[in-house]
Design a protein around this motif. Structure first.
Motif, PDB file in Angstrom:
ATOM      1  N   VAL A  75       0.886  -1.299   0.050  1.00 25.02           N
ATOM      2  CA  VAL A  75      -0.085  -0.116  -0.016  1.00 25.02           C
ATOM      3  C   VAL A  75       0.820   1.248   0.044  1.00 25.02           C
ATOM      4  O   VAL A  75       0.608   1.996  -0.826  1.00 25.02           O
ATOM      5  N   ARG A  76       1.877   1.278   0.949  1.00 27.17           N
ATOM      6  CA  ARG A  76       2.711   2.458   0.892  1.00 27.17           C
ATOM      7  C   ARG A  76       3.584   2.695  -0.399  1.00 27.17           C
ATOM      8  O   ARG A  76       3.718   3.682  -0.842  1.00 27.17           O
ATOM      9  N   GLY A  80      -0.182   4.874  -1.126  1.00 35.54           N
ATOM     10  CA  GLY A  80      -1.175   4.962  -0.026  1.00 35.54           C
ATOM     11  C   GLY A  80      -0.477   5.538   1.242  1.00 35.54           C
ATOM     12  O   GLY A  80       0.656   5.554   1.118  1.00 35.54           O
ATOM     13  N   VAL A  81      -1.216   6.148   1.863  1.00 38.17           N
ATOM     14  CA  VAL A  81      -0.982   7.012   3.378  1.00 38.17           C
ATOM     15  C   VAL A  81      -1.302   6.205   4.399  1.00 38.17           C
ATOM     16  O   VAL A  81      -2.446   6.119   4.451  1.00 38.17           O
ATOM     17  N   PHE A  97      -5.502   3.055   5.918  1.00 35.96           N
ATOM     18  CA  PHE A  97      -4.693   3.881   4.888  1.00 35.96           C
ATOM     19  C   PHE A  97      -5.499   4.640   4.040  1.00 35.96           C
ATOM     20  O   PHE A  97      -6.835   4.385   4.174  1.00 35.96           O
ATOM     21  N   ARG A  98      -5.077   5.838   3.423  1.00 33.44           N
ATOM     22  CA  ARG A  98      -5.941   6.666   2.421  1.00 33.44           C
ATOM     23  C   ARG A  98      -5.125   6.261   1.129  1.00 33.44           C
ATOM     24  O   ARG A  98      -4.040   6.245   0.873  1.00 33.44           O
ATOM     25  N   ASP A  99      -6.346   6.021   0.319  1.00 33.48           N
ATOM     26  CA  ASP A  99      -5.462   5.827  -1.230  1.00 33.48           C
ATOM     27  C   ASP A  99      -5.342   7.351  -1.704  1.00 33.48           C
ATOM     28  O   ASP A  99      -5.824   8.294  -1.211  1.00 33.48           O
ATOM     29  N   PRO A 100      -4.736   7.477  -2.925  1.00 38.64           N
ATOM     30  CA  PRO A 100      -4.356   8.665  -3.655  1.00 38.64           C
ATOM     31  C   PRO A 100      -5.659   9.597  -3.742  1.00 38.64           C
ATOM     32  O   PRO A 100      -5.483  10.717  -3.828  1.00 38.64           O
ATOM     33  N   ALA A 106      -9.070  -0.116   5.353  1.00 37.79           N
ATOM     34  CA  ALA A 106      -8.713  -0.983   6.410  1.00 37.79           C
ATOM     35  C   ALA A 106      -8.131  -2.181   5.453  1.00 37.79           C
ATOM     36  O   ALA A 106      -8.980  -2.799   4.610  1.00 37.79           O
ATOM     37  N   VAL A 107      -7.344  -2.738   5.973  1.00 34.37           N
ATOM     38  CA  VAL A 107      -6.615  -3.905   5.482  1.00 34.37           C
ATOM     39  C   VAL A 107      -6.541  -4.974   6.890  1.00 34.37           C
ATOM     40  O   VAL A 107      -6.020  -4.530   7.990  1.00 34.37           O
TER      41      VAL A 107
END
Length: 113
Positions: A75-76, A80-81, A97-100, A106-107
């Motif tokens: 993700v990173r 992703g943040v 996380f937040r996507d772009p 959540a994972v």
């Protein structure tokens, strides 16, 4: 394997929200303490969170993976943040996380896997 298997919804009135989904769709929701209830079908499930400290501000898609650490790195690496690092909860481990585009997801990884 990674699959969308869960949605968490904010629910200030857990009893009322639970009653709504049971009556509207015939779903059975299990109680996980006084502030959380969820379907447990093993398919795509829904969780209702009434805990003001942990409930999502909007619907939260949750993706199940086999191993949460490599998923966090993927993700990173993809842009992703990470907004909440890996933590344990009853049933497993997860991160947010937040996507772009700014969407929060959540994972999670099931306990014992």
């Amino acid at each position: 394997m990674a699959r969308l298997d869960y949605f968490e919804l904010p629910a200030a009135d857990i009893a009322g929200s639970r009653r709504f989904y049971e009556q509207a769709f015939g779903w059975s929701l299990a109680e996980f303490g006084p502030t959380y209830a969820a379907t447990v079908t093993g398919d795509t499930d829904i969780g209702l969170d009434a805990d003001a400290a942990s409930q999502p501000k909007a619907p939260l898609p949750v993706i199940q993976v086999d191993d949460v650490e490599p998923a966090l790195e993927a993700v990173r690496s993809a842009g992703g943040v990470i907004v909440q690092p890996i933590y344990e909860f009853p049933g497993g481990r997860r991160f947010h996380f937040r996507d772009p585009a700014g969407n929060e997801l959540a994972v999670w990884q099931k306990a014992g896997e």
